[in-house]
Design a protein around this motif. Sequence first.
Motif, PDB file in Angstrom:
ATOM      1  N   ALA A  12      -1.218  13.133   5.448  1.00 35.68           N
ATOM      2  CA  ALA A  12      -0.665  11.872   4.930  1.00 35.68           C
ATOM      3  C   ALA A  12      -0.065  11.025   6.047  1.00 35.68           C
ATOM      4  CB  ALA A  12       0.380  12.161   3.851  1.00 35.68           C
ATOM      5  N   VAL A  13       0.625  11.683   6.969  1.00 39.52           N
ATOM      6  CA  VAL A  13       1.221  10.954   8.092  1.00 39.52           C
ATOM      7  C   VAL A  13       0.125  10.307   8.939  1.00 39.52           C
ATOM      8  CG1 VAL A  13       2.505  11.225  10.250  1.00 39.52           C
ATOM      9  CG2 VAL A  13       3.321  12.342   8.147  1.00 39.52           C
ATOM     10  N   GLU A  14      -0.937  11.082   9.213  1.00 40.70           N
ATOM     11  CA  GLU A  14      -2.069  10.567   9.995  1.00 40.70           C
ATOM     12  C   GLU A  14      -2.695   9.351   9.281  1.00 40.70           C
ATOM     13  OE1 GLU A  14      -5.396  13.225   9.898  1.00 40.70           O
ATOM     14  OE2 GLU A  14      -6.568  12.110  11.385  1.00 40.70           O
ATOM     15  N   LYS A  15      -2.853   9.460   7.966  1.00 44.07           N
ATOM     16  CA  LYS A  15      -3.506   8.394   7.191  1.00 44.07           C
ATOM     17  C   LYS A  15      -2.624   7.148   7.112  1.00 44.07           C
ATOM     18  CE  LYS A  15      -7.290   7.208   5.269  1.00 44.07           C
ATOM     19  NZ  LYS A  15      -7.063   6.471   4.078  1.00 44.07           N
ATOM     20  N   MET A  16      -1.325   7.343   7.012  1.00 44.77           N
ATOM     21  CA  MET A  16      -0.400   6.202   7.007  1.00 44.77           C
ATOM     22  C   MET A  16      -0.560   5.388   8.291  1.00 44.77           C
ATOM     23  SD  MET A  16       1.849   5.805   4.415  1.00 44.77           S
ATOM     24  CE  MET A  16       3.385   5.145   5.096  1.00 44.77           C
TER      25      MET A  16
ATOM     26  N   LEU B 180      -3.269   5.239  10.216  1.00 40.55           N
ATOM     27  CA  LEU B 180      -4.557   4.543  10.154  1.00 40.55           C
ATOM     28  C   LEU B 180      -4.483   3.318   9.236  1.00 40.55           C
ATOM     29  CD1 LEU B 180      -6.945   7.637   9.886  1.00 40.55           C
ATOM     30  CD2 LEU B 180      -6.654   6.133  11.865  1.00 40.55           C
ATOM     31  N   ASN B 181      -3.784   3.464   8.108  1.00 45.85           N
ATOM     32  CA  ASN B 181      -3.661   2.341   7.169  1.00 45.85           C
ATOM     33  C   ASN B 181      -2.887   1.172   7.788  1.00 45.85           C
ATOM     34  OD1 ASN B 181      -5.060   3.733   5.225  1.00 45.85           O
ATOM     35  ND2 ASN B 181      -3.231   4.465   4.156  1.00 45.85           N
ATOM     36  N   ALA B 182      -1.866   1.512   8.591  1.00 43.87           N
ATOM     37  CA  ALA B 182      -1.073   0.465   9.228  1.00 43.87           C
ATOM     38  C   ALA B 182      -1.936  -0.346  10.193  1.00 43.87           C
ATOM     39  CB  ALA B 182       0.121   1.082   9.962  1.00 43.87           C
TER      40      ALA B 182
ATOM     41  N   TYR C 117      -4.564  -2.412   7.858  1.00 44.11           N
ATOM     42  CA  TYR C 117      -3.976  -3.520   7.096  1.00 44.11           C
ATOM     43  C   TYR C 117      -2.719  -4.045   7.797  1.00 44.11           C
ATOM     44  CZ  TYR C 117      -6.854  -1.452   3.390  1.00 44.11           C
ATOM     45  OH  TYR C 117      -7.886  -0.953   2.657  1.00 44.11           O
TER      46      TYR C 117
ATOM     47  N   ALA D 107      -3.911   3.267   0.353  1.00 45.80           N
ATOM     48  CA  ALA D 107      -4.847   4.195   0.984  1.00 45.80           C
ATOM     49  C   ALA D 107      -6.244   3.656   0.720  1.00 45.80           C
ATOM     50  CB  ALA D 107      -4.702   5.573   0.370  1.00 45.80           C
ATOM     51  N   ASP D 108      -7.192   4.107   1.497  1.00 42.87           N
ATOM     52  CA  ASP D 108      -8.568   3.639   1.248  1.00 42.87           C
ATOM     53  C   ASP D 108      -9.599   4.571   1.856  1.00 42.87           C
ATOM     54  OD1 ASP D 108     -10.291   1.852   0.096  1.00 42.87           O
ATOM     55  OD2 ASP D 108     -10.689   0.914   2.009  1.00 42.87           O
TER      56      ASP D 108
END
Lengths: 118, 118, 118, 118
Positions: free
Chosen positions: D90-94, D96-98, D101, D117-118
């Motif tokens: 989740a931390v890694e994905k957050m 990437l999302n930042a 977007y 998330a996407d």
Amino acid sequence: MTTLQQLISDLERFATERDWQPFHTPKNLAMALSVEAAELVEIFQWEDGQRPFADYDLAQQTATRHEVADILLYLLRFCSVTGIDPLAAAVEKMRLNAEKYPVETAKGRAKQVGNVAD
Amino acid sequence: MTTLQQLISDLERFATERDWQPFHTPKNLAMALSVEAAELVEIFQWEDGQRPFADYDLAQQTATRHEVADILLYLLRFCSVTGIDPLAAAVEKMRLNAEKYPVETAKGRAKQVGNVAD
Amino acid sequence: MTTLQQLISDLERFATERDWQPFHTPKNLAMALSVEAAELVEIFQWEDGQRPFADYDLAQQTATRHEVADILLYLLRFCSVTGIDPLAAAVEKMRLNAEKYPVETAKGRAKQVGNVAD
Amino acid sequence: MTTLQQLISDLERFATERDWQPFHTPKNLAMALSVEAAELVEIFQWEDGQRPFADYDLAQQTATRHEVADILLYLLRFCSVTGIDPLAAAVEKMRLNAEKYPVETAKGRAKQVGNVAD
């Protein structure tokens, strides 16, 4: 013999008689359809996938038939409120899929395996 | 005019030509169908639900039509491998729904609201 | 070390900075979560289910990790807007499941097989 | 206080005691998780989406809490059998999302609206 068009009309009358049209937005019907699809998945979630469907017990076969019906009914209701012709859409998509997955390259290609639609 | 039965035959040939039958178990096809249903949901997930479908931009309308097609195609493929007659199943379910949600009691009942199928 | 509570705060700030709160209703977030769950299903839909996860190619393993993250992120965002404590809810449900599926009767019972939750 | 790691251990013991490990393949658990996500969707499918969650009746609030729990439990069970660390993912994905977007461009952009998330 019942046709898709007749089912669509029957569903419209069914919803109208119960004052359910305000709830039947494309958004809500897409949700309802996905819930029915999940109920179909639930029947198979612990199965190993190799057992022939004819060997399932009668209750599972009946439940499966009902979920298939629910999915089709919501799909037709969705088509009704959006004005989409499901058969025409399917024919168009079959043509696109044939272009996307040519026999020669698709045969045995693990990546694309099994994609009737995508 | 294309019929459901004709689409089922076309899908069978499509799968056979690509050696995809081993992957088309009821379990896998139920999964694939639910994935397509989710792709339909995705189109509407941030919509407020009140905008008429005709006002959606063309790309969204086309994507919606394609997802409807994908759902129908996988549903028919599922029927093909399980031997379920989708129209007969839908007619049977419509009759059960009419018994379950009588007009008088279903009208305006929040609990049952909008259930074309269940 | 990051905790669930910290992730919830980070997600709130992420949504606020982008003016996304109006879209983050429980209804929309439940939809988004189900779409991510379907994206996880998609990774496994043509797999036979017996191959060890460690043998999947790296791209599939990475995609799986990202979908797990997406599901957790939307679940936490959903908890944030509904005020549900996910850990407390899980502990409560574990207790209910232990009552529903006693070891003696659940062992090997095909009907209940594999239900960690229900 | 219960932690994610403790829940993962409890779920492992729960499955082992009932001889359910053979059913807990990544494929089957992904299916089960998506079914629980659909059960959450079902609670909201006819809602207009604007009613505050605190105004829902108690039965709906309890059902929602249970579905949140089921989703988390299957997600943790899935992580357990695949070896994925949910918090690290989740931390890694957050992050990437930042990147995907950025605040400036994402603000008010209809296309990306609401994607945590996407």
